[in-house]
Motif scaffolding. Sequence first.
Motif, mmCIF file in Angstrom:
data_model
loop_
_atom_site.group_PDB
_atom_site.id
_atom_site.type_symbol
_atom_site.label_atom_id
_atom_site.label_comp_id
_atom_site.label_asym_id
_atom_site.label_seq_id
_atom_site.Cartn_x
_atom_site.Cartn_y
_atom_site.Cartn_z
ATOM 1 N N HIS A 1 0.848 -1.207 0.000
ATOM 2 C CA HIS A 1 0.000 0.000 0.000
ATOM 3 C C HIS A 1 0.871 1.240 0.000
ATOM 4 N N HIS B 1 1.038 5.398 -1.957
ATOM 5 C CA HIS B 1 0.318 6.363 -2.808
ATOM 6 C C HIS B 1 1.287 7.079 -3.741
ATOM 7 N N HIS C 1 -9.261 1.844 1.385
ATOM 8 C CA HIS C 1 -8.949 2.017 2.809
ATOM 9 C C HIS C 1 -10.139 1.564 3.663
HETATM 10 ZN ZN ZN Z 1 -3.357 4.888 2.074
#
Ligand code: ZN
Length: 430
Positions: A71, A73, A226
């Motif tokens: 995970h 971004h 999420h």
């Molecule tokens: Zn995140």
Amino acid sequence: MTIFRGTVLDTPEGDAPGGIRLRADSDAGLLVTDGTIVERGPFADVAARHPHEPVVDLSDGLVLPGLVDAHVHYPQVRTIGALGMPLLDWLEKSALPEEARLGEPAYAADVAREFVQGLVSAGTTTALVFGSHFAPAVESLFDEAARVGLRVTSGLVVSDRALPAPLLTTAERAHAESLALAQRWHGRGRLRYAVTPRFSLSASEAVLASCAAVMTEVPGVWFTTHANENVVEVDEVARLFPNARDYVDTYDHHGLLGPRSVLAHNVHATAPELAMLGSRGASVAHCPTSNSALGSGLFPLRAHVEHGVRVAVGSDVGAGTGFSLFKEGLQAYFVQQLLGARGLPLTAPDLLHLVTRAGALALGLGETVGDLGVGKAFDAVWVRPLPGDPLEVGLRHASSAEDAVAKTFALACSPDVAGVWVAGDRVKAG
Ligand code: ZN
Ligand code: GUN
């Protein structure tokens, strides 16, 4: 063919932290053909069988499997280090204004280069990447990942409420743009598509339904989002979805949870939610430095394992404090220590497992990457600190292979990653 020579450490067995065994071969030889490991044994034996093959000597330091970030971004690489805010304030003040800038394609292309560089320099060879709200920016990420050769699963982030206007879409547009991107990129080389609603707080029932449609129309795509990160967020989702049993149910209601689903955080999950995730075969990306930096909470790892929920680790850049999965592993260890009797004590092999094989399993790549056994791709990280560096001193004085791994998690930083390979190709040199 090439023979890679070094001290090779990996965790090929087990699928949950707690008692993971370390496989340690000092002065090993890995024979690699077309990117795949075809022999593993004592270097002297492998070299004797293949006397004419070139040798890449990595004997100084450690050779580990390529790291797997479950995970992270892409649009937040420039925002790392904004401290002192809980989730919703941090989104409003730090992350989302930056994410809006990726609407400018040239800006996004620069960020894509910086992001992929960040992964490589930390030793990450496989990642499930939270993309951008802008389709051209997602194209830039896939282009850059393909150019460098990383294994990246990513997609268009979709939301139709509660975010700044430039980041919003409609269910129809989300569907059309996601479908086009998925059809173009899913299964192309080392790239795959992930359907990505940002979180239920910013995604209406219509957007979640459009996500489910894409997953039906492009078989095999992944799902990521999420869940249960912050108590204020959890309360708001309960208010927005009065008919949902809980946060996890807001996704399950649309058929979005299965073995190809990865939910980030899940700090505040209830027992029924964990049971649901376990029964669906879904995975959770534990994001230790992010949870600490945003004050989100202490991750209940033991409860996840007891409910049979697969757990991997994510850096969660930019709420997380960097790309290093060694740092994430160390923080995961700290958190379980702080939980006392409620924690799951983690050993050094558990940490290595969490940032390699556990990630590979969560991403459905356990047959290809995650360890350095015969039949796996040569995705590898060479940890070789400079002479005199505390890690170099520590490794020289390590009492065992497990001790060497513990010292690596305690001390390693990106500059200690001296080389990175994906499928036998070097993607980071020196
Ligand atoms: Zn995140
Ligand atoms: N929840 C929704 N968006 C985000 C994000 O960008 N980072 C984190 N940590 N949580 C989120």
